[in-house]
Write a protein that holds these residues in place. Sequence first.
Motif, PDB file in Angstrom:
ATOM      1  N   ASN A  88      -0.110  32.738  76.500  1.00  0.00           N
ATOM      2  CA  ASN A  88      -1.161  32.093  77.072  1.00  0.00           C
ATOM      3  C   ASN A  88      -2.596  33.101  76.770  1.00  0.00           C
ATOM      4  N   LYS A  89      -4.236  32.050  76.805  1.00  0.00           N
ATOM      5  CA  LYS A  89      -4.789  32.788  76.772  1.00  0.00           C
ATOM      6  C   LYS A  89      -5.364  32.970  78.804  1.00  0.00           C
ATOM      7  N   VAL A  90      -6.063  34.183  79.185  1.00  0.00           N
ATOM      8  CA  VAL A  90      -6.039  34.894  80.485  1.00  0.00           C
ATOM      9  C   VAL A  90      -7.741  35.221  80.414  1.00  0.00           C
ATOM     10  N   THR A  91      -8.472  34.028  81.554  1.00  0.00           N
ATOM     11  CA  THR A  91     -10.070  35.095  81.858  1.00  0.00           C
ATOM     12  C   THR A  91     -10.115  35.746  82.245  1.00  0.00           C
ATOM     13  N   ILE A  92     -11.277  36.221  82.045  1.00  0.00           N
ATOM     14  CA  ILE A  92     -10.975  37.413  82.702  1.00  0.00           C
ATOM     15  C   ILE A  92     -12.698  37.552  82.781  1.00  0.00           C
ATOM     16  N   TRP A  93     -13.531  37.553  85.042  1.00  0.00           N
ATOM     17  CA  TRP A  93     -15.057  37.557  84.729  1.00  0.00           C
ATOM     18  C   TRP A  93     -14.868  38.631  85.747  1.00  0.00           C
ATOM     19  N   ARG A  94     -16.586  39.261  85.072  1.00  0.00           N
ATOM     20  CA  ARG A  94     -16.762  40.620  85.644  1.00  0.00           C
ATOM     21  C   ARG A  94     -18.359  40.174  86.568  1.00  0.00           C
ATOM     22  N   THR A  95     -18.274  41.107  87.296  1.00  0.00           N
ATOM     23  CA  THR A  95     -19.210  40.361  87.900  1.00  0.00           C
ATOM     24  C   THR A  95     -20.573  41.923  88.034  1.00  0.00           C
ATOM     25  N   VAL A  96     -21.312  41.612  87.964  1.00  0.00           N
ATOM     26  CA  VAL A  96     -21.942  42.180  87.604  1.00  0.00           C
ATOM     27  C   VAL A  96     -23.140  42.113  88.560  1.00  0.00           C
ATOM     28  N   SER A  97     -24.104  43.698  89.457  1.00  0.00           N
ATOM     29  CA  SER A  97     -24.592  43.742  90.566  1.00  0.00           C
ATOM     30  C   SER A  97     -25.990  43.239  91.019  1.00  0.00           C
ATOM     31  N   ARG A  98     -25.986  42.163  89.876  1.00  0.00           N
ATOM     32  CA  ARG A  98     -27.388  40.937  90.341  1.00  0.00           C
ATOM     33  C   ARG A  98     -27.081  40.155  91.420  1.00  0.00           C
ATOM     34  N   LYS A  99     -28.802  40.155  92.209  1.00  0.00           N
ATOM     35  CA  LYS A  99     -28.368  38.799  93.247  1.00  0.00           C
ATOM     36  C   LYS A  99     -28.920  38.177  93.074  1.00  0.00           C
ATOM     37  N   PRO A 100     -29.130  36.611  92.772  1.00  0.00           N
ATOM     38  CA  PRO A 100     -29.905  35.494  92.479  1.00  0.00           C
ATOM     39  C   PRO A 100     -31.159  35.354  93.909  1.00  0.00           C
ATOM     40  N   SER A 101     -32.151  34.716  93.095  1.00  0.00           N
ATOM     41  CA  SER A 101     -33.435  34.800  95.085  1.00  0.00           C
ATOM     42  C   SER A 101     -33.045  33.145  94.565  1.00  0.00           C
ATOM     43  N   LEU A 102     -32.714  32.254  95.408  1.00  0.00           N
ATOM     44  CA  LEU A 102     -32.715  30.604  95.375  1.00  0.00           C
ATOM     45  C   LEU A 102     -33.840  31.002  96.810  1.00  0.00           C
ATOM     46  N   ILE A 103     -34.616  29.606  95.293  1.00  0.00           N
ATOM     47  CA  ILE A 103     -36.083  29.626  96.310  1.00  0.00           C
ATOM     48  C   ILE A 103     -36.144  27.810  96.748  1.00  0.00           C
ATOM     49  N   LEU A 104     -36.690  28.128  98.048  1.00  0.00           N
ATOM     50  CA  LEU A 104     -36.928  25.863  98.205  1.00  0.00           C
ATOM     51  C   LEU A 104     -37.911  26.430  98.525  1.00  0.00           C
ATOM     52  N   GLU A 105     -38.334  24.712  97.606  1.00  0.00           N
ATOM     53  CA  GLU A 105     -40.369  24.225  97.184  1.00  0.00           C
ATOM     54  C   GLU A 105     -40.583  22.663  97.704  1.00  0.00           C
ATOM     55  N   PRO A 106     -40.413  22.024  98.442  1.00  0.00           N
ATOM     56  CA  PRO A 106     -41.436  22.979  99.383  1.00  0.00           C
ATOM     57  C   PRO A 106     -40.560  24.054 100.510  1.00  0.00           C
ATOM     58  N   ASN A 107     -41.104  25.006 101.349  1.00  0.00           N
ATOM     59  CA  ASN A 107     -40.213  25.579 102.055  1.00  0.00           C
ATOM     60  C   ASN A 107     -40.443  24.790 103.292  1.00  0.00           C
ATOM     61  N   TRP A 108     -39.402  23.507 103.585  1.00  0.00           N
ATOM     62  CA  TRP A 108     -38.815  22.895 104.709  1.00  0.00           C
ATOM     63  C   TRP A 108     -38.159  23.412 105.469  1.00  0.00           C
ATOM     64  N   SER A 109     -38.032  23.827 106.963  1.00  0.00           N
ATOM     65  CA  SER A 109     -36.737  23.412 107.039  1.00  0.00           C
ATOM     66  C   SER A 109     -36.532  22.227 107.785  1.00  0.00           C
ATOM     67  N   GLN A 110     -37.321  21.232 107.668  1.00  0.00           N
ATOM     68  CA  GLN A 110     -36.280  20.046 108.414  1.00  0.00           C
ATOM     69  C   GLN A 110     -37.251  19.122 107.172  1.00  0.00           C
ATOM     70  N   ILE A 111     -36.451  18.145 106.828  1.00  0.00           N
ATOM     71  CA  ILE A 111     -36.941  17.169 105.451  1.00  0.00           C
ATOM     72  C   ILE A 111     -36.848  15.797 106.474  1.00  0.00           C
ATOM     73  N   TYR A 112     -37.443  14.663 105.413  1.00  0.00           N
ATOM     74  CA  TYR A 112     -36.712  13.220 106.380  1.00  0.00           C
ATOM     75  C   TYR A 112     -36.292  12.402 104.695  1.00  0.00           C
ATOM     76  N   LYS A 113     -35.502  11.822 105.370  1.00  0.00           N
ATOM     77  CA  LYS A 113     -35.435  10.698 103.882  1.00  0.00           C
ATOM     78  C   LYS A 113     -36.192  10.293 103.252  1.00  0.00           C
ATOM     79  N   GLY A 114     -35.847  10.346 102.265  1.00  0.00           N
ATOM     80  CA  GLY A 114     -37.009  10.181 101.158  1.00  0.00           C
ATOM     81  C   GLY A 114     -37.849  10.979 100.135  1.00  0.00           C
ATOM     82  N   GLU A 115     -37.814  12.608 101.131  1.00  0.00           N
ATOM     83  CA  GLU A 115     -38.745  13.674 100.473  1.00  0.00           C
ATOM     84  C   GLU A 115     -38.393  14.597  99.680  1.00  0.00           C
ATOM     85  N   LYS A 116     -38.605  14.529  98.629  1.00  0.00           N
ATOM     86  CA  LYS A 116     -38.375  15.385  96.933  1.00  0.00           C
ATOM     87  C   LYS A 116     -38.543  16.718  97.736  1.00  0.00           C
ATOM     88  N   VAL A 117     -37.185  17.465  97.372  1.00  0.00           N
ATOM     89  CA  VAL A 117     -37.266  19.212  97.390  1.00  0.00           C
ATOM     90  C   VAL A 117     -37.257  19.775  96.253  1.00  0.00           C
TER      91      VAL A 117
END
Length: 584
Positions: free
Chosen positions: A98-127
């Motif tokens: 059988n085939k076995v898939t092996i993943w290699r972790t690279v030393s890169r960490k993505p940055s997750l960005i929220l636009e607009p950068n609102w900590s509190q969001i209201y129903k119906g708003e788009k981010v």
Amino acid sequence: IVRIYVLFSISNSTADKPTATLTVMGRLIPAGGSVTLTCSVNGSTGWKFDWFRYGQQYPADGSSGNTEPDGTIRVSEGGEYSCRGGRGDPVSESETSNKVTIWRTVSRKPSLILEPNWSQIYKGEKVTLTCEIQDDGGTQWTYEWIPTNGRPITSSEHKTITATELDSGEYSCRGIRDYKLTEWSDSVTLTVKHYKPRATLSSEPKYMPAGGSVTLTCSVDGSTGWKFDWFRNGQQYPADGSSRNTEPDGTIRVSEGGKYSCRGGRGGRGGPVYYSGNSSEVTIQITDPNKPSLVLQPNWSQIYRGEKVTLRCEIQGGTQWTYEWRTTNRNSPSSSEYKINSATESLSGEYSCRGKREGFSWTPWSNVVNIAVSNVYPRPAASLSVNPDRVQHFYYDPLSLSCEGNSTEWRVKRFTERGYLSYCSIWGTMTGSTCTIKSHWFDSGVYWCESGSGEFSNAVNITAQRIGNSIVFVNMFRPFTKFSIEIFLALHKKQIIKTILFDHSDHTVTMLKKNKMNTEDVFVADICQYFSLKSLFLQTVAITSPVSSSVPVMFIIGPVVGILLIILLLLLWRCNQSKGDTFF
């Protein structure tokens, strides 16, 4: 026999060709690390193994072929791996594993960005969430997101959300390419409120002097990223919308009085703007320098139940004021006078007033007047008597009021229905403790005595009437005695009219009003006859009701009334002869 044996062996080998099995402990290679692959064939021994990556021999030179019981290989590259066993001479090979898939972790960490950068969001708003990976420009990355929250799985760099309550939570992402995985990004927390927020407007202070200004501050539920629109008296302020500003400022200075409100909006950038609800209105008032004076009339420190007083709000300078009252009564007037026509204990309390005119200009609050209403009447220090002592009085008729008490310095005061407070010295003549009203100064109102030391008498309500055509009694009816004659005097245009009533019962005949006899309270058979010298005619009123008597009533009443009538006529003739009048 030998030939048959060989054929059997070949047939058996083909039918029972075994399959290799590939196992791995952990399919994710940490950055700079490796994992071990293990290959075996159905638990049997003596096998040598070949390894494959992406279907090609691995390594390419076949140097990793090894023998059981080891059957292992360490790899540091990601990919799809498989293995195959072989043994004997000639070599008998197993089926590929059988085939076995092996993943290699690279030393890169993505940055997750929220636009607009609102900590509190209201129903119906788009981010939008964006996963950014700093890279050397190699093969394009695909992306993995957590959580999915039941949404379709996306491999895009961007994740756009039109918010619902289900979207609340912590989000992370990572990149994938060539069997390489980046680390998970730091998480971004989304908090989605199910309601539409409402702006809050505050002002400090809410009053400003003429020529001054105040600062208004608008905010939305403690959240950020808003731009604010301003309104004055329901219209955009200023009219060109030039005051729209952004958080964290959210302030505006105003120098005009009025009712102000605000509204927040955020979003846009090609999409619709999300608006908050409008704030409550805040009234900004311009303070007028004129402070009203609140006056109580009569100025009594103690008021008793049923008494009548008036509070008057006086403002010097300016016209067209409307008035606001701070009272215990919700139904306060907008005029300058607050009248209490009949005081009760519930009206006790502190009263003040202020004036208002166009442009939201208000005066300061006036001085406070405390009104205390008591149900317990004090014993007056004096008594006020009226002469003549009758129910009704007429303009131009003489009237005097006398104060009787311990003091020798009594003064008579009055508070008229038209709201004027004054002493007897203005509208009458004070002789000792008696005030005689001047005929042309007589007026309806409340009259009382007051001493120099502040003592009061009882208060008397006096109503002045103009002389009309109605008959007004000087004395009240009294019970009639049997076969008696009662003569009543009445005023009618200053002429004396004699009214004569006959009654043979012991009961009271009720009041005579407007030339009519009211006989509701007579309970026995009566015949009442009366003369009116004004109309010069004889009128008979018969009232019937059962009378328990063995002798017919009319046989008794007729002669008696006839005799009395003759006597009365003789008396009247003699009386008029003595005065020089003619009866008929």
